[in-house]
Design an enzyme around this catalytic site. Structure first.
Site, PDB file in Angstrom:
ATOM      1  N   SER A  27       0.796  -1.233   0.000  1.00 56.69           N
ATOM      2  CA  SER A  27       0.000   0.000   0.000  1.00 56.69           C
ATOM      3  C   SER A  27       0.826   1.280   0.000  1.00 56.69           C
ATOM      4  O   SER A  27       0.252   2.373  -0.092  1.00 56.69           O
ATOM      5  CB  SER A  27      -0.959   0.012   1.191  1.00 56.69           C
ATOM      6  OG  SER A  27      -2.062  -0.831   0.945  1.00 56.69           O
ATOM      7  N   SER A  31      -5.755   3.341   4.746  1.00 59.70           N
ATOM      8  CA  SER A  31      -5.170   2.608   3.623  1.00 59.70           C
ATOM      9  C   SER A  31      -6.208   1.776   2.874  1.00 59.70           C
ATOM     10  O   SER A  31      -5.960   0.635   2.477  1.00 59.70           O
ATOM     11  CB  SER A  31      -4.033   1.698   4.118  1.00 59.70           C
ATOM     12  OG  SER A  31      -3.260   1.238   3.037  1.00 59.70           O
ATOM     13  N   LYS A  81       0.090   3.776  -2.576  1.00 62.35           N
ATOM     14  CA  LYS A  81      -0.914   4.829  -2.457  1.00 62.35           C
ATOM     15  C   LYS A  81      -0.297   6.215  -2.273  1.00 62.35           C
ATOM     16  O   LYS A  81      -1.025   7.219  -2.357  1.00 62.35           O
ATOM     17  CB  LYS A  81      -1.869   4.517  -1.306  1.00 62.35           C
ATOM     18  CG  LYS A  81      -2.709   3.262  -1.511  1.00 62.35           C
ATOM     19  CD  LYS A  81      -3.756   3.126  -0.428  1.00 62.35           C
ATOM     20  CE  LYS A  81      -4.593   1.872  -0.589  1.00 62.35           C
ATOM     21  NZ  LYS A  81      -3.952   0.661  -0.035  1.00 62.35           N
TER      22      LYS A  81
END
Length: 382
Positions: free
Chosen positions: A53, A113, A56
């Site tokens: 993640s 997240s 991101k």
């Protein structure tokens, strides 16, 4: 171009330096000072690894860019697609056709997240996740992220989706320097959103995945990630003593080592390095001749204060070279470029700032030019 060059020696004294190496049980790590982009530590920093993640960070960067360009607004409403709602892993359990604001989806990405929120925003900005991923890769190239390929907007494991500790630091730096308002969300520990579906309204809690926010003094963000392939990753940001650091840890074997590794890097940076501030914004650095202006010369001033990174405990001698351009023809607008100042240390450039005209200089009136010519003629032989 004629140049006026002034050498200024500035000496800064610190105690005797003691810089130890950092050892972290992870496949790759890197520490960067944000303002200068200087790398203070790196280990396997260019190895291509799955980022989970931490992907991101790029998604967040493109969201804030779209907001800044007014292509989207915080209060815009996003309708969740079946594709976005199908995301597994970390999520806020969005349902198909559910409607959420850009604000709440972004908050869910940054704090919790959320994979489903990331895909919903990708589709909203670009029309499809595939088109958004193209934007991600284009931005990566523009930032010099030479060893990065994105395949999705959320970071779930997929073949060919990879980046490096170095490239993560580059996109993290771009995000926090260009859009520091992201810290409004990255520093939140607990928050909530409302699900509004056919069943009615339901509150959903958001918990920050970044433990450093509550355990490390000065922590400001930025993004964690973990999958079976990527293991435990983080791009951690902090600010102390006027210095922002970015600590990247990739593929740590467990979350404790991930966070401890990031803290080791940050402690290393703050213990061993400092920013040296040079002339403040607006400091006069000489003057430039103005042809046919209401004034015949103008001061030139520092456009933006320059901070330079230096190891603590080292005797630092900085050279300043001021370069002033050729005379300018009036009229001259306020802020017009008139030169630059370049700072070097031991022959290496460590910073520079543009020199500008601090106020508008209009073209001289007929009366002014007549008086000026008269004075020159009358006092020519004086």
């Amino acid at each position: 171009m004629r140049k006026f060059i002034l050498f200024v020696i500035a000496t800064v004294f610190f105690a005797t330096p003691v810089i130890a190496e950092v050892s972290i049980d992870a496949k790759a790590s890197l520490l960067m000072e944000a303002e200068t982009g200087k790398i203070l530590h790196e280990f396997n920093a260019h190895e291509k690894l799955a980022p989970a993640s931490v992907t991101k960070v790029m998604t967040m960067l493109l969201i804030y860019e779209a907001l800044a360009q007014e292509r989207i607004k915080w209060d815009d409403i996003v309708t969740v697609s079946a594709h976005a709602a199908s995301m597994g892993g970390s999520q806020i359990f969005l349902e198909q056709e559910e409607r959420q604001s850009v604000r709440d989806l972004t908050k869910s990405i940054v704090i919790a997240s959320a994979n489903d929120a990331a895909v919903a925003m990708a589709e909203f900005i670009a029309g499809s996740e595939e088109a958004f991923v193209t934007q991600m890769n284009n931005k990566a190239r523009a930032l010099g992220m030479e060893n990065t390929i994105f395949k999705n907007s959320c970071g779930l494991d997929v073949d060919g989706h990879y980046t490096t500790a170095h490239d993560i630091a580059l996109m993290s730096r771009e995000l926090i320097l260009k859009y520091p308002e992201v810290f409004e969300y990255t520093k939140i520990r607990l928050d909530k959103i409302m699900h509004r579906t056919a069943r009615g309204e339901e509150e959903f809690g958001l918990t920050n995945t970044n433990r450093l926010i509550r355990s490390y003094s000065g922590a400001t963000g930025l993004k964690t990630g973990s999958t079976s392939q990527a293991m435990y990753c983080i791009s951690a940001t902090a600010e102390k003593e006027g210095m922002q650091l970015i600590a990247v840890v990739l593929a740590a074997p467990d979350p404790v080592i991930r966070f401890d590794g990031a803290m080791k890097l940050l402690d290393f940076g703050y213990a061993n390095f400092a920013l040296i501030a040079k002339e403040e914004t607006g400091t006069p650095m000489g003057e430039i001749q103005i042809f046919k202006g209401e004034t015949e010369a103008s001061p030139v001033v520092i456009k933006e204060q320059v901070n330079m990174l230096a190891p603590k405990g080292k005797h630092i001698v900085l050279d300043s070279e001021v370069k002033i351009f050729d005379p300018l023809d009036a009229p001259v607008s306020q802020g017009h470029a008139a030169g630059e100042v370049i700072y070097t240390w031991e022959g290496e450039e460590v910073g520079r700032s543009q020199l500008i005209i601090p106020q508008e200089i209009p073209k001289a009136s007929v009366t002014t030019m007549t008086e000026r010519l008269f004075r020159r003629w009358f006092f020519a032989d004086a």
